[in-house]
Design a protein around this motif. Structure first.
Motif, mmCIF file in Angstrom:
data_model
loop_
_atom_site.group_PDB
_atom_site.id
_atom_site.type_symbol
_atom_site.label_atom_id
_atom_site.label_comp_id
_atom_site.label_asym_id
_atom_site.label_seq_id
_atom_site.Cartn_x
_atom_site.Cartn_y
_atom_site.Cartn_z
ATOM 1 N N GLY A 5 0.820 -1.194 0.000
ATOM 2 C CA GLY A 5 0.000 0.000 0.000
ATOM 3 C C GLY A 5 0.851 1.239 0.000
ATOM 4 O O GLY A 5 1.832 1.320 0.721
ATOM 5 N N MET A 6 0.501 2.222 -0.830
ATOM 6 C CA MET A 6 1.285 3.433 -0.952
ATOM 7 C C MET A 6 0.984 4.388 0.194
ATOM 8 O O MET A 6 -0.145 4.581 0.598
ATOM 9 C CB MET A 6 0.985 4.123 -2.294
ATOM 10 C CG MET A 6 1.368 3.288 -3.505
ATOM 11 S SD MET A 6 3.131 2.962 -3.588
ATOM 12 C CE MET A 6 3.710 4.582 -4.070
ATOM 13 N N SER A 7 2.011 4.966 0.745
ATOM 14 C CA SER A 7 1.870 5.946 1.810
ATOM 15 C C SER A 7 3.065 6.863 1.771
ATOM 16 O O SER A 7 4.179 6.424 1.515
ATOM 17 C CB SER A 7 1.776 5.255 3.168
ATOM 18 O OG SER A 7 1.705 6.199 4.210
ATOM 19 N N HIS A 8 2.862 8.152 2.002
ATOM 20 C CA HIS A 8 3.947 9.115 1.919
ATOM 21 C C HIS A 8 4.525 9.364 3.308
ATOM 22 O O HIS A 8 3.800 9.602 4.261
ATOM 23 C CB HIS A 8 3.424 10.429 1.328
ATOM 24 C CG HIS A 8 4.512 11.381 0.963
ATOM 25 N ND1 HIS A 8 5.458 11.077 0.018
ATOM 26 C CD2 HIS A 8 4.801 12.611 1.422
ATOM 27 C CE1 HIS A 8 6.287 12.107 -0.103
ATOM 28 N NE2 HIS A 8 5.909 13.042 0.739
ATOM 29 N N GLY A 136 4.653 -0.836 -5.150
ATOM 30 C CA GLY A 136 3.651 -0.338 -4.221
ATOM 31 C C GLY A 136 3.847 -0.779 -2.789
ATOM 32 O O GLY A 136 3.143 -0.305 -1.887
ATOM 33 N N GLU A 137 4.804 -1.656 -2.551
ATOM 34 C CA GLU A 137 5.074 -2.110 -1.192
ATOM 35 C C GLU A 137 5.638 -0.958 -0.358
ATOM 36 O O GLU A 137 6.256 -0.033 -0.897
ATOM 37 C CB GLU A 137 6.075 -3.271 -1.245
ATOM 38 C CG GLU A 137 6.206 -4.066 0.020
ATOM 39 C CD GLU A 137 7.007 -5.339 -0.201
ATOM 40 O OE1 GLU A 137 7.399 -5.943 0.804
ATOM 41 O OE2 GLU A 137 7.252 -5.715 -1.362
ATOM 42 N N ALA A 150 8.282 0.481 -8.919
ATOM 43 C CA ALA A 150 8.907 -0.316 -9.976
ATOM 44 C C ALA A 150 9.262 0.602 -11.145
ATOM 45 O O ALA A 150 8.407 1.326 -11.658
ATOM 46 C CB ALA A 150 7.958 -1.414 -10.435
ATOM 47 N N THR A 151 10.532 0.572 -11.545
ATOM 48 C CA THR A 151 11.003 1.422 -12.646
ATOM 49 C C THR A 151 11.849 0.597 -13.617
ATOM 50 O O THR A 151 13.016 0.889 -13.855
ATOM 51 C CB THR A 151 11.806 2.618 -12.110
ATOM 52 O OG1 THR A 151 12.770 2.165 -11.127
ATOM 53 C CG2 THR A 151 10.897 3.642 -11.467
ATOM 54 N N SER A 160 12.801 1.987 -7.627
ATOM 55 C CA SER A 160 13.215 3.219 -6.971
ATOM 56 C C SER A 160 12.611 3.239 -5.578
ATOM 57 O O SER A 160 11.550 2.645 -5.332
ATOM 58 C CB SER A 160 12.741 4.442 -7.769
ATOM 59 O OG SER A 160 13.336 4.473 -9.055
ATOM 60 N N TYR A 161 13.301 3.931 -4.667
ATOM 61 C CA TYR A 161 12.857 4.016 -3.271
ATOM 62 C C TYR A 161 12.451 5.451 -2.972
ATOM 63 O O TYR A 161 13.277 6.360 -3.055
ATOM 64 C CB TYR A 161 13.977 3.583 -2.330
ATOM 65 C CG TYR A 161 14.404 2.142 -2.497
ATOM 66 C CD1 TYR A 161 13.690 1.106 -1.895
ATOM 67 C CD2 TYR A 161 15.525 1.806 -3.253
ATOM 68 C CE1 TYR A 161 14.084 -0.222 -2.033
ATOM 69 C CE2 TYR A 161 15.924 0.488 -3.400
ATOM 70 C CZ TYR A 161 15.202 -0.524 -2.794
ATOM 71 O OH TYR A 161 15.596 -1.834 -2.935
ATOM 72 N N ARG A 162 11.199 5.658 -2.606
ATOM 73 C CA ARG A 162 10.701 6.993 -2.274
ATOM 74 C C ARG A 162 10.586 7.131 -0.761
ATOM 75 O O ARG A 162 9.859 6.373 -0.102
ATOM 76 C CB ARG A 162 9.337 7.239 -2.925
ATOM 77 C CG ARG A 162 8.817 8.664 -2.730
ATOM 78 C CD ARG A 162 7.422 8.808 -3.280
ATOM 79 N NE ARG A 162 6.945 10.199 -3.231
ATOM 80 C CZ ARG A 162 5.678 10.564 -3.387
ATOM 81 N NH1 ARG A 162 4.751 9.640 -3.611
ATOM 82 N NH2 ARG A 162 5.340 11.827 -3.325
ATOM 83 N N ILE A 163 11.311 8.100 -0.217
ATOM 84 C CA ILE A 163 11.320 8.339 1.229
ATOM 85 C C ILE A 163 11.034 9.820 1.442
ATOM 86 O O ILE A 163 11.890 10.670 1.207
ATOM 87 C CB ILE A 163 12.675 7.971 1.856
ATOM 88 C CG1 ILE A 163 13.157 6.592 1.383
ATOM 89 C CG2 ILE A 163 12.576 8.013 3.376
ATOM 90 C CD1 ILE A 163 14.539 6.231 1.847
#
Length: 297
Positions: A5-8, A136-137, A150-151, A160-163
């Motif tokens: 699940g996506m979360s910022h 999306g994990e 996923a890229t 890619s890792y979004r933090i």
């Protein structure tokens, strides 16, 4: 453990970059300032291909900085199976107990290269890694929430890792004055790469993008590895200014046809598809890295 699940992330990460000039690779130490929990992204094992000697200087520097800041490294995060340097993941795991993670499509990369190197020890299920991330994990490290994007395109397994407002893009993008990654490795796809980049460039304009490599484009005096979505959309010499998918694919495929193989391609791939571990030792107790030979004609 990771969740789906996506979360910022609401916590801004602390980030320190480490540049390995021999391989033009940028590794990152990323941590949660509240809990001091940390991750290392794309660590390098120093390797001299002419002598076969390996050293841990680059990884040791990261560990020293982590110790100086009282950090607990919980994860080593690979953006993909690199073709230009050997991973330092096993050494950091040995020293810290960290888990090693990579994108779930490493299975595809393993299946491509297993016959190339006759790597019969590889199961092809990614089990050499501690965790395979899916699109999306969400991974939690302290109060940091790391979103997996996923890229694929450079390789099938690229993620890619979004933090927070930072994204670690691996080899998907380079600095705007250098362009984008090649897509001619087995399993690579220029059209898929374009779509992956568009996914990153759909993030807010002020999102910070952290590169895995920099080659100091002509006319630039210093290495650089941080830019923004807005700068990439505006200035990237390959995809900036609204370059169409077809135009990008034509450019990328023509350019890739002129590129030589990375100097460390053969040793890097066979080590990195094993999560950075060396191939099993042979009957004499020595470990060998293989170079397939093709005779012309």
């Amino acid at each position: 453990m990771p969740e789906t699940g996506m979360s910022h992330s609401t916590v801004a990460p602390e980030i320190q970059a480490f540049f390995d000039e021999p391989t033009n690779t940028v590794s990152y130490l990323v941590w949660d300032p509240r809990s001091a929990k940390a991750a290392v992204i794309d660590p390098v094992l120093n390797y001299d291909h002419t002598s076969g000697e390996a050293a841990t200087d680059a990884a040791d520097l990261i560990l020293q900085v982590a110790q100086a800041n009282g950090l607990d490294i919980e994860w080593v995060l690979e953006t993909h199976a690199h073709a230009d340097h050997l991973s330092g993941a096993p050494y950091i795991k040995l020293k810290t107990g960290a888990k090693v993670g990579i994108g779930e499509h490493i299975r595809d990369v393993q299946k491509i290269f297993r016959p190339v190197f006759n790597a019969t020890d590889l199961k092809g299920d990614g089990s050499e890694f501690d965790h395979l991330f899916s699109d999306g994990e969400v991974l939690e490290i302290g109060d940091l929430r790391i979103e997996i994007i996923a890229t694929p395109g450079h390789t099938p397994a690229c993620i890619s890792y979004r933090i927070g407002d930072a994204v670690f893009v691996g080899d998907t993008l380079f600095m705007p004055d250098f362009g984008t990654a090649r897509a001619d490795f087995p399993g690579g796809d220029a059209r898929q790469l374009y779509r992956s980049m568009q996914r990153l460039l759909s993030l807010p304009d002020d999102t910070r993008l952290f590169m895995c490599h920099d080659y100091k484009a002509p006319g630039r005096d210093a290495y650089a590895w941080e830019t923004t979505v807005a700068e990439e959309k505006r200035d990237n010499i390959h995809i900036g200014g609204g370059t169409s998918e077809d135009d990008y694919v034509a450019m990328r495929e023509a350019r890739d046809a002129t590129l030589s193989a990375p100097a460390l391609l053969m040793p890097s791939i066979q080590v990195n598809i094993r999560a950075g571990k060396l191939p099993p030792a042979e009957s004499n107790g020595v470990t060998y890295l293989k170079i397939p030979v093709k005779l012309a004609g």
